[in-house]
Design a protein around this motif. Structure first.
Motif, PDB file in Angstrom:
ATOM      1  N   PRO A  72       1.238  -1.130  -0.101  1.00 23.71           N
ATOM      2  CA  PRO A  72       0.008   0.044  -0.112  1.00 23.71           C
ATOM      3  C   PRO A  72       0.986   1.248  -0.473  1.00 23.71           C
ATOM      4  O   PRO A  72       2.010   1.746   1.212  1.00 23.71           O
ATOM      5  CB  PRO A  72      -1.023   0.069   1.257  1.00 23.71           C
ATOM      6  N   LEU A  73       0.693   2.053  -1.009  1.00 25.94           N
ATOM      7  CA  LEU A  73       1.212   3.474  -0.905  1.00 25.94           C
ATOM      8  C   LEU A  73       0.507   4.761  -0.131  1.00 25.94           C
ATOM      9  O   LEU A  73      -0.978   4.188   0.376  1.00 25.94           O
ATOM     10  CB  LEU A  73       0.910   4.280  -1.972  1.00 25.94           C
ATOM     11  N   LEU A  74       1.255   4.854   1.071  1.00 22.82           N
ATOM     12  CA  LEU A  74       1.323   5.675   2.740  1.00 22.82           C
ATOM     13  C   LEU A  74       1.927   6.785   2.295  1.00 22.82           C
ATOM     14  O   LEU A  74       1.717   7.231   3.045  1.00 22.82           O
ATOM     15  CB  LEU A  74       1.492   5.058   3.938  1.00 22.82           C
ATOM     16  N   LEU A  75       1.498   7.498   1.711  1.00 20.64           N
ATOM     17  CA  LEU A  75       2.309   8.979   1.435  1.00 20.64           C
ATOM     18  C   LEU A  75       1.368   9.661   1.530  1.00 20.64           C
ATOM     19  O   LEU A  75      -0.049  10.259   0.476  1.00 20.64           O
ATOM     20  CB  LEU A  75       2.848   9.347  -0.020  1.00 20.64           C
ATOM     21  N   ARG A  76       0.085  10.436   2.688  1.00 21.07           N
ATOM     22  CA  ARG A  76      -0.800  11.644   2.583  1.00 21.07           C
ATOM     23  C   ARG A  76      -0.780  12.268   2.003  1.00 21.07           C
ATOM     24  O   ARG A  76      -1.515  13.306   1.421  1.00 21.07           O
ATOM     25  CB  ARG A  76      -0.939  11.340   3.798  1.00 21.07           C
ATOM     26  N   ASP A  77       1.071  13.494   1.519  1.00 21.38           N
ATOM     27  CA  ASP A  77       0.601  14.794   1.074  1.00 21.38           C
ATOM     28  C   ASP A  77      -0.030  14.080  -0.420  1.00 21.38           C
ATOM     29  O   ASP A  77      -0.542  15.204  -1.191  1.00 21.38           O
ATOM     30  CB  ASP A  77       1.954  14.717   0.905  1.00 21.38           C
ATOM     31  N   PHE A  78       0.673  12.990  -1.208  1.00 21.45           N
ATOM     32  CA  PHE A  78       0.277  12.209  -2.815  1.00 21.45           C
ATOM     33  C   PHE A  78      -1.845  12.143  -2.493  1.00 21.45           C
ATOM     34  O   PHE A  78      -2.409  12.428  -3.055  1.00 21.45           O
ATOM     35  CB  PHE A  78       1.177  11.690  -2.840  1.00 21.45           C
ATOM     36  N   LEU A  79      -1.600  11.349  -1.499  1.00 21.60           N
ATOM     37  CA  LEU A  79      -3.031  10.786  -1.742  1.00 21.60           C
ATOM     38  C   LEU A  79      -4.078  11.185  -0.343  1.00 21.60           C
ATOM     39  O   LEU A  79      -5.279  11.174  -1.799  1.00 21.60           O
ATOM     40  CB  LEU A  79      -3.430   9.808  -0.095  1.00 21.60           C
ATOM     41  N   ASP A  80      -3.975  12.372  -0.513  1.00 22.44           N
ATOM     42  CA  ASP A  80      -4.649  13.413   0.113  1.00 22.44           C
ATOM     43  C   ASP A  80      -5.854  14.356  -1.270  1.00 22.44           C
ATOM     44  O   ASP A  80      -6.398  15.433  -1.364  1.00 22.44           O
ATOM     45  CB  ASP A  80      -4.922  14.575   0.955  1.00 22.44           C
ATOM     46  N   ASP A 100     -10.262   8.905   3.101  1.00 23.11           N
ATOM     47  CA  ASP A 100     -10.862  10.101   4.578  1.00 23.11           C
ATOM     48  C   ASP A 100     -11.096   9.070   5.563  1.00 23.11           C
ATOM     49  O   ASP A 100     -11.724   9.934   6.634  1.00 23.11           O
ATOM     50  CB  ASP A 100     -11.806  10.861   3.609  1.00 23.11           C
ATOM     51  N   GLY A 101     -11.783   7.609   5.756  1.00 20.99           N
ATOM     52  CA  GLY A 101     -12.065   7.019   6.407  1.00 20.99           C
ATOM     53  C   GLY A 101     -13.114   7.413   6.764  1.00 20.99           C
ATOM     54  O   GLY A 101     -13.910   7.190   7.948  1.00 20.99           O
ATOM     55  N   ILE A 102     -13.859   7.896   6.063  1.00 24.18           N
ATOM     56  CA  ILE A 102     -16.208   8.045   6.192  1.00 24.18           C
ATOM     57  C   ILE A 102     -16.694   7.745   5.381  1.00 24.18           C
ATOM     58  O   ILE A 102     -16.237   6.971   4.055  1.00 24.18           O
ATOM     59  CB  ILE A 102     -15.475  10.052   5.289  1.00 24.18           C
ATOM     60  N   ASP A 103     -17.839   7.678   5.930  1.00 27.01           N
ATOM     61  CA  ASP A 103     -18.697   6.657   5.037  1.00 27.01           C
ATOM     62  C   ASP A 103     -18.443   4.710   4.606  1.00 27.01           C
ATOM     63  O   ASP A 103     -17.751   3.975   6.186  1.00 27.01           O
ATOM     64  CB  ASP A 103     -18.919   7.305   3.596  1.00 27.01           C
ATOM     65  N   VAL A 159      -6.424   2.668  -0.143  1.00 23.90           N
ATOM     66  CA  VAL A 159      -7.389   2.328  -0.249  1.00 23.90           C
ATOM     67  C   VAL A 159      -8.644   3.208  -0.866  1.00 23.90           C
ATOM     68  O   VAL A 159      -8.939   4.484   0.436  1.00 23.90           O
ATOM     69  CB  VAL A 159      -8.075   0.874   0.801  1.00 23.90           C
ATOM     70  N   PHE A 160      -9.257   3.211  -1.857  1.00 26.51           N
ATOM     71  CA  PHE A 160     -10.289   4.154  -1.892  1.00 26.51           C
ATOM     72  C   PHE A 160     -11.086   3.940  -2.300  1.00 26.51           C
ATOM     73  O   PHE A 160     -11.512   2.634  -2.877  1.00 26.51           O
ATOM     74  CB  PHE A 160      -9.874   4.857  -3.292  1.00 26.51           C
ATOM     75  N   THR A 161     -12.320   4.426  -1.392  1.00 29.20           N
ATOM     76  CA  THR A 161     -13.673   3.529  -1.733  1.00 29.20           C
ATOM     77  C   THR A 161     -14.770   4.703  -1.766  1.00 29.20           C
ATOM     78  O   THR A 161     -14.287   5.763  -1.791  1.00 29.20           O
ATOM     79  CB  THR A 161     -14.270   2.981  -0.301  1.00 29.20           C
ATOM     80  N   VAL A 162     -15.782   4.356  -2.989  1.00 30.42           N
ATOM     81  CA  VAL A 162     -16.638   5.010  -3.031  1.00 30.42           C
ATOM     82  C   VAL A 162     -18.495   4.066  -3.020  1.00 30.42           C
ATOM     83  O   VAL A 162     -18.318   3.003  -3.366  1.00 30.42           O
ATOM     84  CB  VAL A 162     -16.515   5.120  -5.172  1.00 30.42           C
ATOM     85  N   LYS A 163     -19.012   5.256  -2.293  1.00 27.80           N
ATOM     86  CA  LYS A 163     -20.294   4.172  -2.774  1.00 27.80           C
ATOM     87  C   LYS A 163     -21.161   4.939  -3.717  1.00 27.80           C
ATOM     88  O   LYS A 163     -21.471   5.924  -4.073  1.00 27.80           O
ATOM     89  CB  LYS A 163     -20.951   5.348  -1.270  1.00 27.80           C
ATOM     90  N   LEU A 164     -21.318   3.708  -5.196  1.00 19.07           N
ATOM     91  CA  LEU A 164     -21.536   3.867  -6.238  1.00 19.07           C
ATOM     92  C   LEU A 164     -23.005   3.588  -6.640  1.00 19.07           C
ATOM     93  O   LEU A 164     -23.701   2.691  -6.429  1.00 19.07           O
ATOM     94  CB  LEU A 164     -20.501   3.222  -6.919  1.00 19.07           C
ATOM     95  N   PRO A 165     -23.510   5.010  -6.618  1.00 14.80           N
ATOM     96  CA  PRO A 165     -24.708   4.848  -6.656  1.00 14.80           C
ATOM     97  C   PRO A 165     -25.144   3.873  -8.649  1.00 14.80           C
ATOM     98  O   PRO A 165     -24.797   5.008  -9.343  1.00 14.80           O
ATOM     99  CB  PRO A 165     -25.676   5.573  -6.855  1.00 14.80           C
TER     100      PRO A 165
END
Length: 417
Positions: free
Chosen positions: A141-149, A184-187, A196-202
């Motif tokens: 996993p890539l853990l570079l917050r400056d980039f992930l954000d 962002d650890g939300i939803d 890890v990027f997650t989306v609630k996909l409608p």
């Protein structure tokens, strides 16, 4: 299937020569050296707040600016940061000129990849799925917050058209954005900053065949991941039966489509809010293994006002065994006073008589107006005729007088003696 042929972030470093390790280097006097084997390099530069972007100087002295640079350079800037990615950079010493802070550093990352879940080839309109993408370096996993954000990934659905690339731009279907990834650890995202990027996909597009693409909204990705999917109509029908009697509950009935939904798998949950704002939860599941229906009962309240309910329906797809979830948009209904049929009929009859009277008065007024206009027309025509006759008589008399004046008076001659 997703065509995972890219996975290079435009604003992150990918180096073929660093096959098994990542490195971090501080810049000495804002200078750094690029090895000839590096295919792509990305670096982040921290500078004084609200300062202008740095100027990059190549080994041969050519300068790159945030507003002017070749196509192989991608430049992302903020008020105190520049993130610059260069494909096939010139080997040798480079320099960053500007108000650079001591935090300035360059990070080299090897084997940077983007991977994502594979969407089911058959989706259903109105369903919602959890969809995940991952950024890894050397399969970690890539853990570079400056980039992930700053990575902005989005999912788009584009109507499938054969040979889309051969069409002119105006003739190509317009992509529909239906979700944006977040780390962002939300939803539905489980942990912030874990790559890890997650989306609630409608699944909102109408039924049909689509190209699904994962793209970058801010130019981070050089290429997009793509997959072809089919969107089918919603396999669950919803019926709401409103009660008019105090002893009888309202009913919400869910029915699964034969051949699409596995019998006995249907379940539902709704949250009902009454006229006073009180919310209750009502839920239920199929009564038997063969059932294709779920009936939920909402208690009746005679309180006059507006009511609403929303929730989710759950089922299992027949054949694939895939679990389905369908959010239910807000539905509203009203409770009003009981209708007095006798009084309603009396008022309707009174209104009918009133309208008939108004119609009769209108017709009489129209008839009177028509008669008045007719009389005025006759008078006007008579006046015109009289004037014309007067003019004719005057003209004839004048002619006669003129004729008499033109005849010489006869002289009688007496015979001479």
């Amino acid at each position: 299937m997703l065509r995972i042929g890219f996975a290079l972030l435009g604003l992150l470093v990918s180096s073929l020569c660093f096959a098994t390790q990542s490195a971090s280097m501080s810049l000495l006097d804002n200078r750094f050296r690029v090895d000839p084997s590096i295919e792509q390099i990305t670096f982040v530069i921290y500078r004084a707040e609200n300062s202008v972007p740095v100027v990059l100087v190549r080994p041969d002295g050519r300068k790159y600016y945030s507003h002017r640079h070749p196509d192989n350079v991608r430049w992302y800037q903020e008020s105190a940061m520049d993130i610059i990615s260069i494909e096939k950079p010139m080997p040798g010493p480079w320099q960053a000129v500007g108000k650079v802070t001591p935090k300035n550093k360059i990070k080299l990352i090897s084997h940077l990849k983007l991977s994502s879940d594979v969407l089911p080839e058959r989706l259903f309109q109105d369903e919602q799925i959890k969809f995940t993408a991952r950024l890894t370096s050397d399969d970690k996993p890539l853990l570079l917050r400056d980039f992930l954000d700053r990575v902005k990934l989005k999912v788009t659905f584009t109507k499938f058209v054969e040979n889309e690339e051969s069409l002119i731009k105006e003739a190509r279907p317009v992509p529909i954005e239906i979700g944006e990834f977040a780390d962002d650890g939300i939803d539905l995202d489980e942990k912030a900053g874990d790559g890890v990027f997650t989306v609630k996909l409608p699944i909102t597009p109408a039924p049909g065949k689509y190209r699904v693409r994962i793209t970058s909204g801010n130019g981070v990705f050089l290429r997009a991941q793509e997959q072809e999917v089919l969107v089918y109509p919603n396999p669950i029908t919803l019926t709401f039966i409103q009660s008019r009697q105090e002893q009888q509950s309202h009913q919400v009935i869910f029915t699964g489509e034969q051949g699409m939904i596995e019998p006995g798998s249907l379940a539902a949950h709704i949250e009902h809010t009454d006229a006073q704002g009180v919310t209750i939860a009502v839920e239920g599941a199929a009564a038997s293994a063969e059932s294709m229906n779920v009936e939920l009962a909402i208690p009746y309240s005679g309180v006059i006002g507006e009511y609403s309910w929303q929730g989710e329906a759950y089922a299992t797809e027949l054949g694939s065994g895939r679990e389905l979830m369908f959010p239910l948009s807000e539905h509203t209904y009203s409770v009003v006073k009981d209708i007095d049929l006798a009084e309603t009929r009396r008022l309707q009859e009174q209104e009918r008589e009133k309208q008939a009277k108004l119609l009769a008065e209108k017709r009489i007024a129209e008839a009177r107006e028509a008669q008045r206009k007719k009389s005025m027309l006759i008078i006007a025509i008579g006046n015109v005729v009289v004037v014309i006759l007067g003019l004719v008589i005057w003209f004839v008399m004048r002619k006669l007088k003129a004729k008499r004046a033109a005849i010489p008076e006869m002289q009688l001659e007496m015979p001479k003696k």
